[in-house]
Motif scaffolding. Structure first.
Motif, PDB file in Angstrom:
ATOM      1  N   GLU A  25      44.831  43.869  32.808  1.00  0.00           N
ATOM      2  CA  GLU A  25      45.074  42.462  32.428  1.00  0.00           C
ATOM      3  C   GLU A  25      43.844  41.608  32.750  1.00  0.00           C
ATOM      4  N   ILE A  26      43.783  40.407  32.150  1.00  0.00           N
ATOM      5  CA  ILE A  26      42.569  39.604  32.361  1.00  0.00           C
ATOM      6  C   ILE A  26      42.766  38.480  33.392  1.00  0.00           C
ATOM      7  N   PHE A  27      43.961  38.330  33.899  1.00  0.00           N
ATOM      8  CA  PHE A  27      44.182  37.395  35.012  1.00  0.00           C
ATOM      9  C   PHE A  27      45.453  37.817  35.728  1.00  0.00           C
ATOM     10  N   THR A  28      45.617  37.295  36.942  1.00  0.00           N
ATOM     11  CA  THR A  28      46.861  37.563  37.656  1.00  0.00           C
ATOM     12  C   THR A  28      47.399  36.250  38.194  1.00  0.00           C
ATOM     13  N   LEU A  29      48.702  36.167  38.282  1.00  0.00           N
ATOM     14  CA  LEU A  29      49.316  34.939  38.804  1.00  0.00           C
ATOM     15  C   LEU A  29      49.678  35.125  40.268  1.00  0.00           C
ATOM     16  N   ALA A  30      49.271  34.183  41.119  1.00  0.00           N
ATOM     17  CA  ALA A  30      49.661  34.241  42.532  1.00  0.00           C
ATOM     18  C   ALA A  30      51.015  33.555  42.692  1.00  0.00           C
ATOM     19  N   ALA A  31      51.592  33.708  43.880  1.00  0.00           N
ATOM     20  CA  ALA A  31      52.946  33.176  44.111  1.00  0.00           C
ATOM     21  C   ALA A  31      53.008  31.671  43.904  1.00  0.00           C
ATOM     22  N   ASP A  32      51.893  30.985  44.144  1.00  0.00           N
ATOM     23  CA  ASP A  32      51.903  29.529  43.973  1.00  0.00           C
ATOM     24  C   ASP A  32      51.713  29.108  42.518  1.00  0.00           C
ATOM     25  N   GLY A  33      51.674  30.082  41.614  1.00  0.00           N
ATOM     26  CA  GLY A  33      51.590  29.760  40.183  1.00  0.00           C
ATOM     27  C   GLY A  33      50.168  29.665  39.661  1.00  0.00           C
ATOM     28  N   ALA A  34      49.177  29.801  40.562  1.00  0.00           N
ATOM     29  CA  ALA A  34      47.785  29.698  40.104  1.00  0.00           C
ATOM     30  C   ALA A  34      47.304  31.042  39.547  1.00  0.00           C
ATOM     31  N   ALA A  35      46.496  30.958  38.502  1.00  0.00           N
ATOM     32  CA  ALA A  35      45.927  32.185  37.925  1.00  0.00           C
ATOM     33  C   ALA A  35      44.587  32.476  38.594  1.00  0.00           C
ATOM     34  N   TRP A  36      44.319  33.745  38.798  1.00  0.00           N
ATOM     35  CA  TRP A  36      43.015  34.193  39.332  1.00  0.00           C
ATOM     36  C   TRP A  36      42.356  35.065  38.279  1.00  0.00           C
ATOM     37  N   ARG A  37      41.047  34.883  38.124  1.00  0.00           N
ATOM     38  CA  ARG A  37      40.294  35.671  37.143  1.00  0.00           C
ATOM     39  C   ARG A  37      38.913  35.971  37.707  1.00  0.00           C
ATOM     40  N   MET A  38      38.237  36.896  37.040  1.00  0.00           N
ATOM     41  CA  MET A  38      36.903  37.265  37.506  1.00  0.00           C
ATOM     42  C   MET A  38      35.966  37.381  36.308  1.00  0.00           C
ATOM     43  N   THR A  39      34.693  36.970  36.526  1.00  0.00           N
ATOM     44  CA  THR A  39      33.658  37.206  35.510  1.00  0.00           C
ATOM     45  C   THR A  39      32.461  37.848  36.215  1.00  0.00           C
ATOM     46  N   ARG A  40      31.595  38.454  35.431  1.00  0.00           N
ATOM     47  CA  ARG A  40      30.363  38.994  36.036  1.00  0.00           C
ATOM     48  C   ARG A  40      29.468  37.826  36.431  1.00  0.00           C
ATOM     49  N   ASN A  41      28.879  37.915  37.602  1.00  0.00           N
ATOM     50  CA  ASN A  41      27.941  36.869  38.017  1.00  0.00           C
ATOM     51  C   ASN A  41      26.661  37.031  37.197  1.00  0.00           C
ATOM     52  N   ILE A  42      26.240  35.949  36.571  1.00  0.00           N
ATOM     53  CA  ILE A  42      24.998  35.997  35.792  1.00  0.00           C
ATOM     54  C   ILE A  42      23.872  35.655  36.760  1.00  0.00           C
ATOM     55  N   THR A  43      23.207  36.683  37.225  1.00  0.00           N
ATOM     56  CA  THR A  43      22.245  36.506  38.326  1.00  0.00           C
ATOM     57  C   THR A  43      20.886  36.025  37.811  1.00  0.00           C
ATOM     58  N   GLY A  44      20.066  35.596  38.752  1.00  0.00           N
ATOM     59  CA  GLY A  44      18.732  35.093  38.389  1.00  0.00           C
ATOM     60  C   GLY A  44      18.821  33.750  37.699  1.00  0.00           C
ATOM     61  N   THR A  45      19.940  33.050  37.922  1.00  0.00           N
ATOM     62  CA  THR A  45      20.125  31.751  37.270  1.00  0.00           C
ATOM     63  C   THR A  45      20.392  30.667  38.312  1.00  0.00           C
ATOM     64  N   VAL A  46      20.167  29.432  37.884  1.00  0.00           N
ATOM     65  CA  VAL A  46      20.504  28.282  38.727  1.00  0.00           C
ATOM     66  C   VAL A  46      21.206  27.253  37.851  1.00  0.00           C
ATOM     67  N   SER A  47      21.974  26.366  38.476  1.00  0.00           N
ATOM     68  CA  SER A  47      22.498  25.232  37.698  1.00  0.00           C
ATOM     69  C   SER A  47      22.044  23.959  38.394  1.00  0.00           C
ATOM     70  N   PHE A  48      21.898  22.897  37.617  1.00  0.00           N
ATOM     71  CA  PHE A  48      21.365  21.636  38.146  1.00  0.00           C
ATOM     72  C   PHE A  48      22.452  20.568  38.172  1.00  0.00           C
ATOM     73  N   GLU A  49      22.310  19.649  39.114  1.00  0.00           N
ATOM     74  CA  GLU A  49      23.246  18.520  39.199  1.00  0.00           C
ATOM     75  C   GLU A  49      22.686  17.285  38.495  1.00  0.00           C
ATOM     76  N   LEU A  50      21.355  17.234  38.352  1.00  0.00           N
ATOM     77  CA  LEU A  50      20.696  16.172  37.574  1.00  0.00           C
ATOM     78  C   LEU A  50      19.459  16.798  36.939  1.00  0.00           C
ATOM     79  N   PRO A  51      19.112  16.412  35.717  1.00  0.00           N
ATOM     80  CA  PRO A  51      17.876  16.975  35.144  1.00  0.00           C
ATOM     81  C   PRO A  51      16.677  16.336  35.833  1.00  0.00           C
TER      82      PRO A  51
END
Ligand code: ADP
Ligand code: GN1
Ligand code: MG
Length: 366
Positions: free
Chosen positions: A98-124
């Motif tokens: 399956e592509i996600f699982t539901l926890a008892a509190d109703g929230a879904a958990w999922r996973m993706t591959r970490n795209i390494t060698g990358t950064v994200s910015f908060e302001l350009p």
């Protein structure tokens, strides 16, 4: 359904090797809980997320959209000779497939591959970074142009329906359950004073004057991963709100976040100004990537989008403040109020540039 739901216990459910994983909080998202999952014994790392049940009431629909959109984007990227594992999110399934699982509190958990060698910015920090951000979101929209929009779930109904956001704001104000309206009167007045413009996108949309596209709808700069060496965009992330929408939403939300001289969370409002050079840089990149696919009415709607997304997002922060901070992650009690003030400061400054913004987009599509 899982009854235990610490991030580490969740990791064990996914189809990754059974190792002694380290799990640490990651990124600056306001909605989901995001963790980096890594181990010195394994070359690949992963991103584990608890999808916010406050934001997404149907996680199965979020995940179905995500699976279909990433499949489509992966094919488009491969066709042009790119690397789908780097330029697109890839879902890591559970051991059950399956592509996600539901926890008892109703929230879904999922996973993706970490795209390494990358950064994200908060302001350009440069126009160039923001022009490339425009290219990345323009390319994202272009790559989804032949995706059957009507088959996507509306993961948050009325997400960018600003008149509806105004209705919810008025409702929260009326209830004032935390007794927080007192002390925020001036700001509340500034938002209400602009109510007559709230339908400036929904009205032409209903009248068929603006085309409905498949849009990202949450085009913050930190939802683009950049190569840490070349500082060129690698991948657009945060696909939870990919839905039918207007170009003005994607254009406008990116401007709201990135064409400001200070962070959304800045505590000194004096530092907040609208940056017209950043606006122009993003517009260049975005319109170049969409290369003739934007109609003249749509181009004219882009500056309206910048205004609307700033107005709407500020009003959403204020609504959440009045309602007791149930939606956006906050770090201190006035956090949403500070954000709402910052959006209003940015909006008031942006209002001086209406003519320049319009001339700029018109000259770019001419
Ligand atoms: P939120 O909805 O809370 O903003 P996001 O899906 O945007 O959650 O994730 C938060 C941050 O985590 C992103 O802004 C990005 O910096 C980072 N991120 C998310 N997924 C990945 C991934 N697969 N690889 C690398 N970084 C990621
Ligand atoms: C949220 O998920 P994130 O942090 O990228 C929000 C956006 C707001 C933004 C304000 C699903 O974005 O709509 O514009 O915060 N996402 C959702 O920073 O509500
Ligand atoms: Mg995000």
């Amino acid at each position: 359904m899982q009854t235990e739901h610490s991030p580490l216990s969740m990791c064990r459910l996914f189809s990754i090797p059974d190792l002694d994983w380290a799990c640490e909080s990651f990124g600056h998202g306001h909605i989901n809980e995001t963790y980096l999952v890594s181990s010195p014994a394994h070359a690949e790392s992963y991103i584990l997320q608890r999808v916010s049940p406050a934001a997404f009431h149907h996680p199965e629909q979020v995940m179905e959209n995500m699976a279909r959109v990433t499949k489509h984007l992966g094919q488009v990227i491969a066709r042009r000779g790119g690397d789908p594992y780097r330029e697109c999110l890839s879902i890591v399934p559970l051991k059950t497939g399956e592509i996600f699982t539901l926890a008892a509190d109703g929230a879904a958990w999922r996973m993706t591959r970490n795209i390494t060698g990358t950064v994200s910015f908060e302001l350009p920090d440069t126009d160039d970074v923001f022009e490339k951000t425009g290219q990345a979101f323009g390319t994202f929209q272009r790559d989804l142009m032949d995706f059957p929009a009507a088959t996507l779930h509306e993961t948050i109904p009325h997400f960018h329906d600003t008149p509806d956001r105004l209705r919810l704001f008025r409702e929260a104000l009326e209830k004032d359950i935390c007794k927080r309206a007192e002390g925020a009167e001036d700001l509340i007045r500034d938002y209400l004073a602009r109510a007559d413009r709230a339908d400036a996108l929904t009205a032409p949309l209903s009248a068929g004057k603006l085309p409905l596209r498949v849009t990202h709808n949450d085009t913050k700069l930190n939802n683009v991963l950049f190569d840490e060496v070349s500082r060129t965009p690698v991948c657009v992330v945060d696909l939870d709100t990919v839905m039918p929408g207007l170009s003005a939403y994607d254009f406008g939300d990116a401007i709201r976040f990135g064409a400001s001289t200070a962070l959304e969370d800045e505590r000194d409002p004096e530092k907040i100004r609208f940056s017209f050079p950043m606006f122009a840089a993003f517009a260049r990149g975005y319109l170049q990537a969409l290369d003739g696919a934007v109609t003249p009415a749509e181009a004219d709607s882009l500056p309206v989008g910048a205004w609307m997304m700033t107005y709407e997002c500020g009003m959403r922060f204020l609504t959440d403040y009045l309602s007791g901070d149930t939606y956006f992650h906050t770090a201190y009690p006035e956090h949403n109020l500070v954000r709402a003030k910052n959006q209003m400061t940015l909006l008031q400054d942006m209002e001086h540039y209406a003519d320049e913004m319009l001339s700029c987009v018109r000259s770019l599509i001419a």
